[in-house]
Design an enzyme around this catalytic site. Sequence first.
Site, PDB file in Angstrom:
ATOM      1  N   ASP A 225      36.468  41.161  39.871  1.00 19.37           N
ATOM      2  CA  ASP A 225      37.417  41.856  38.975  1.00 19.37           C
ATOM      3  C   ASP A 225      38.070  40.786  38.098  1.00 19.37           C
ATOM      4  O   ASP A 225      37.934  39.580  38.351  1.00 19.37           O
ATOM      5  CB  ASP A 225      38.461  42.609  39.823  1.00 19.37           C
ATOM      6  CG  ASP A 225      39.379  43.504  38.992  1.00 19.37           C
ATOM      7  OD1 ASP A 225      39.081  43.749  37.810  1.00 19.37           O
ATOM      8  OD2 ASP A 225      40.413  43.942  39.535  1.00 19.37           O
TER       9      ASP A 225
ATOM     10  N   ARG B  47      50.051  55.614  37.205  1.00 16.75           N
ATOM     11  CA  ARG B  47      49.592  54.218  37.103  1.00 16.75           C
ATOM     12  C   ARG B  47      50.835  53.395  36.808  1.00 16.75           C
ATOM     13  O   ARG B  47      51.471  53.577  35.764  1.00 16.75           O
ATOM     14  CB  ARG B  47      48.548  54.054  35.998  1.00 16.75           C
ATOM     15  CG  ARG B  47      48.277  52.586  35.688  1.00 16.75           C
ATOM     16  CD  ARG B  47      47.050  52.352  34.869  1.00 16.75           C
ATOM     17  NE  ARG B  47      45.848  52.557  35.660  1.00 16.75           N
ATOM     18  CZ  ARG B  47      44.636  52.126  35.312  1.00 16.75           C
ATOM     19  NH1 ARG B  47      44.472  51.463  34.187  1.00 16.75           N
ATOM     20  NH2 ARG B  47      43.600  52.347  36.080  1.00 16.75           N
TER      21      ARG B  47
ATOM     22  N   GLN C 207      39.583  53.957  42.578  1.00 15.45           N
ATOM     23  CA  GLN C 207      38.447  53.122  42.212  1.00 15.45           C
ATOM     24  C   GLN C 207      37.480  52.981  43.391  1.00 15.45           C
ATOM     25  O   GLN C 207      36.259  53.047  43.243  1.00 15.45           O
ATOM     26  CB  GLN C 207      38.942  51.733  41.789  1.00 15.45           C
ATOM     27  CG  GLN C 207      37.826  50.800  41.380  1.00 15.45           C
ATOM     28  CD  GLN C 207      37.115  51.260  40.124  1.00 15.45           C
ATOM     29  OE1 GLN C 207      37.757  51.600  39.140  1.00 15.45           O
ATOM     30  NE2 GLN C 207      35.785  51.298  40.146  1.00 15.45           N
TER      31      GLN C 207
ATOM     32  N   ARG D 248      33.872  57.623  38.813  1.00 15.72           N
ATOM     33  CA  ARG D 248      35.324  57.882  38.839  1.00 15.72           C
ATOM     34  C   ARG D 248      35.571  59.380  38.618  1.00 15.72           C
ATOM     35  O   ARG D 248      36.428  59.982  39.253  1.00 15.72           O
ATOM     36  CB  ARG D 248      36.042  57.073  37.742  1.00 15.72           C
ATOM     37  CG  ARG D 248      36.012  55.572  37.912  1.00 15.72           C
ATOM     38  CD  ARG D 248      36.803  55.123  39.134  1.00 15.72           C
ATOM     39  NE  ARG D 248      38.184  55.591  39.106  1.00 15.72           N
ATOM     40  CZ  ARG D 248      39.182  55.023  38.413  1.00 15.72           C
ATOM     41  NH1 ARG D 248      38.952  53.912  37.733  1.00 15.72           N
ATOM     42  NH2 ARG D 248      40.412  55.506  38.426  1.00 15.72           N
TER      43      ARG D 248
ATOM     44  N   HIS E  81      44.258  50.149  44.334  1.00 11.94           N
ATOM     45  CA  HIS E  81      43.568  51.035  43.395  1.00 11.94           C
ATOM     46  C   HIS E  81      42.594  51.918  44.182  1.00 11.94           C
ATOM     47  O   HIS E  81      41.372  51.775  44.073  1.00 11.94           O
ATOM     48  CB  HIS E  81      42.836  50.181  42.352  1.00 11.94           C
ATOM     49  CG  HIS E  81      42.411  50.928  41.127  1.00 11.94           C
ATOM     50  ND1 HIS E  81      42.743  52.252  40.883  1.00 11.94           N
ATOM     51  CD2 HIS E  81      41.660  50.531  40.055  1.00 11.94           C
ATOM     52  CE1 HIS E  81      42.226  52.625  39.726  1.00 11.94           C
ATOM     53  NE2 HIS E  81      41.562  51.602  39.209  1.00 11.94           N
TER      54      HIS E  81
ATOM     55  N   CYS F 123      34.992  47.049  38.667  1.00 11.79           N
ATOM     56  CA  CYS F 123      35.692  48.294  38.305  1.00 11.79           C
ATOM     57  C   CYS F 123      35.792  48.483  36.797  1.00 11.79           C
ATOM     58  O   CYS F 123      36.009  49.594  36.331  1.00 11.79           O
ATOM     59  CB  CYS F 123      37.071  48.300  38.943  1.00 11.79           C
ATOM     60  SG  CYS F 123      38.148  46.963  38.367  1.00 11.79           S
TER      61      CYS F 123
HETATM   62  N1  NVA Z   1      42.781  44.409  38.647  1.00 12.26           N
HETATM   63  C1  NVA Z   1      42.807  45.031  37.359  1.00 12.26           C
HETATM   64  C2  NVA Z   1      42.103  46.352  37.479  1.00 12.26           C
HETATM   65  C3  NVA Z   1      42.056  47.201  36.277  1.00 12.26           C
HETATM   66  C4  NVA Z   1      41.373  48.513  36.476  1.00 12.26           C
HETATM   67  C5  NVA Z   1      44.254  45.181  36.897  1.00 12.26           C
HETATM   68  O1  NVA Z   1      45.097  45.597  37.679  1.00 12.26           O
HETATM   69  O2  NVA Z   1      44.507  44.876  35.747  1.00 12.26           O
HETATM   70  N1   CP Z   2      38.730  50.771  36.458  1.00 13.17           N
HETATM   71  C1   CP Z   2      39.808  51.312  35.852  1.00 13.17           C
HETATM   72  O1   CP Z   2      40.755  51.794  36.497  1.00 13.17           O
HETATM   73  O2   CP Z   2      39.723  51.296  34.498  1.00 13.17           O
HETATM   74  P1   CP Z   2      40.874  51.694  33.459  1.00 13.17           P
HETATM   75  O3   CP Z   2      41.922  50.628  33.535  1.00 13.17           O
HETATM   76  O4   CP Z   2      40.174  51.747  32.140  1.00 13.17           O
HETATM   77  O5   CP Z   2      41.444  53.025  33.877  1.00 13.17           O
END
Ligand code: NVA
Ligand code: CP
Length: 320
Positions: A234, A116, A146, A307, A143, A279
């Site tokens: 989101d 990540r 997801q 997930r 992502h 998500c």
């Molecule tokens: N769009 C959000 C998703 C988190 C799972 C981010 O990147 O912060």
């Molecule tokens: N949806 C998702 O990826 O959640 P987290 O940021 O908690 O992993």
Amino acid sequence: MNATGLARGPKHFLDLDAFDGATLRHLIDDARRMKQARAGRPKGAPDDETPLTGRMLAMIFEKPSTRTRISFEMGMRQLGGQTMFLDGRDMQFGHGETVGDTARVLSRYVDAIMLRTKRHQSLVELAKTASVPVINGLTDKTHPCQLMADILTFEEHRGPIKGRVVTWSGAGNNVCASWIHAAVKFGFELRVAAPPELEPDAQVLGWAKAQGGKVNVVRDPYDAASGSDAIVTDTWVQMSESDQLGEGGARSRHNLLMRYQVNDKLLDAAGRNAIFMHCLPAHRGEEVTDSVLDGPQSVVFDEAENRLHTQKSVLLWALK
Ligand code: NVA
Ligand code: CP
């Protein structure tokens, strides 16, 4: 052929656009089968078969996570394998040495790497050099894990997604880009309702168009919602953006996106049969109201659960 288009080498799970639709369909069906097979069992119990016994997944996080971290950890355990959590700030990742060197070193210790990252380019560099599978656990651009969970969730509630209509209402962000990839690969229509300042990545939109995908950007979320099978949104500010934007930037983002908020009125425009997807984590009262998130059309906690199941099918695909 692996998902980076190479004839040989590790099977990376980087982005949905690199896959053929049949492989993605197999991964969804496999996840559904595994989910059904362990229904009612204690969550920590292993599956009947544990094909990843002896395998280690390293997980590098440059940003926080609840769902991604825990679902990968539980998924590996259920399949017989183990995980190692690595905080990107504590290791030399992307600062003390090149990403490529980290990839070479980790490939000597572990069987697969999940990343990540704040920089999509780090994922690309890691995959280019690693000799073990690399899985995208979210970047600033996409992502894909997801979306695997989201497709399974949609189909559990509404049947096959092919030919259906999904509306995204909000910022054209990383999760939105993966929805665009999924629309092309799974054959559904995606309407993206976003302000001009926050449209999805032009390259991703161009790719969808070149593939003959049914992906349209519109301004009015109410026009988009009408006749949709699902409404998705989101957070308005991504994790990697919050430092750069500051308070003023976040406020102007808020003003731009308020009319895209998913509230009862917008969900009504879609109709009683539409499901609401997110998500998570959600910023209640911003991109979505409590009434929608906690309402009868919301499937957000099924998405979170799924997930786990879809990541297991991704891990099996990559490691078997
Ligand atoms: N769009 C959000 C998703 C988190 C799972 C981010 O990147 O912060
Ligand atoms: N949806 C998702 O990826 O959640 P987290 O940021 O908690 O992993």
